[in-house]
Design an enzyme around this catalytic site. Sequence first.
Site, short mmCIF file in Angstrom:
data_model
loop_
_atom_site.label_atom_id
_atom_site.label_comp_id
_atom_site.label_asym_id
_atom_site.label_seq_id
_atom_site.Cartn_x
_atom_site.Cartn_y
_atom_site.Cartn_z
N LEU A 49 2.72 7.08 -40.71
CA LEU A 49 1.70 7.05 -39.90
C LEU A 49 1.22 5.55 -39.47
CD1 LEU A 49 -0.62 9.79 -41.56
CD2 LEU A 49 0.60 9.96 -39.15
N CYS A 50 2.02 4.93 -39.18
CA CYS A 50 1.91 3.67 -38.51
C CYS A 50 2.55 3.34 -37.29
CB CYS A 50 1.99 2.47 -39.76
SG CYS A 50 3.52 2.76 -40.47
N GLY A 51 2.59 4.28 -36.48
CA GLY A 51 3.12 3.96 -35.28
C GLY A 51 4.65 3.61 -35.29
#
Lengths: 135, 288
Positions: free
Chosen positions: B88-90
């Site tokens: 969940l950090c691109g």
Amino acid sequence: MAAKKLHLDVITPFEKVFSGEIDAIMAPGHEGYFGVLPGHAPMMMQLSIGEMKLKVDNKDYLYATSGGFAEILPDKITILAEAAESADKIDIERATRARERAEQRLARKSEDIDLDRARMALARALNRLKVASRR
Amino acid sequence: MATLRDIKRRITSVKKTQQITKAMKMVAAAKLRKAQERINQTRPYAESLGDVLARVAANVDSDLNPYLKKPETVESVCLVVITSDRGLCGSFNTNIIRTARQEADRLRAEGKTVKIVAVGRKGYEYFHRRDFDVVAKYINIFRDLNYEHAKEIARLVVRAYLEGEYDQVNLIFTAAVSAIKADLHNMVYLPLSAGHSDEQQHDTDYLFEPEPEVLLRELCPKNLNIQMWRALLDSYAAEESARMVAMESATDNAQEMIDGLTLHYNKVRQAAITTEISEIVGGAEALK
């Protein structure tokens, strides 16, 4: 002649432990304790584990240091240490625990531990306790 | 066709997701701030140590120092790839892994052996499943990152290097330039480059204690520790900043979706009312 001062910075990877003008410093050098007064010849030094004493306006301040480097210039001295604590900030409990841990490790003498590291850890813990006891 | 209640349910669900992404964004922002603070605290030490190293190295024949000596041929390279543990950090992990992969493929094409030291779960999962030799992994260190981790990794890599297992060690990591921009670094970690003191006017004659060769041998490991520490901190800051941006756009997207669904909801409701009215009118007409 007006009393000359020396600018001292004590820097660790986490913070600037000290930054200011001092009159003199005693520190554990590689080959024994040494003192520096203003006007010292430029020098690069390795420090060992020990206590560091700063003199500011006739007052002494004690620090525990676990080795590092000092760059000495006539009007400025920079100390780079992986750890340095002022005597009144030493966590005695933590140092005691570290000492016990290191002693246990050395006592077991198993093959898989790094003896040098355990010895260094013990020396650091003992040094902290010693400096703390003198505050 | 979706009934009114279905649409309403979807709106509620998207709103809940949006609350989560919003919260995650704020957490990431707080962590980013802390990480940047730590980076700033490291800077004076790292820079002074680099200066001292450069000055001492200038007085020594670098071929005599095991850390500085350039190997004659490079046959085996170790890549230390720093990724994150969590997702969940691109595109943070995708980018770093792609860069590392390209570097590894390039080295292999030159006929060199490539070993991987994976820092962070994502990088480990990628390289471990593929045809790569992952010699060490460090997982879950970012949750409670401290200097000991950096020293540990540095010690492992440096020891292997000194024993001749690798001829070169590269660090591949991300560094946050600002809150929204990050750079990928592929840095030669070993052999250590001493840099040169740029202040040549400052050519003071130093006394050395102990002699410069010995001093340098002590300085190098400290320098390697701090470089590793900075890489870890930089990567962590970049991870949180990437997560913040990703969560921000997720929050925006959720808002867009809610707006669209609300519009749809109103249209369906209006249509239902219209149908009802025309039915009533129709019914009344029929009774006449």
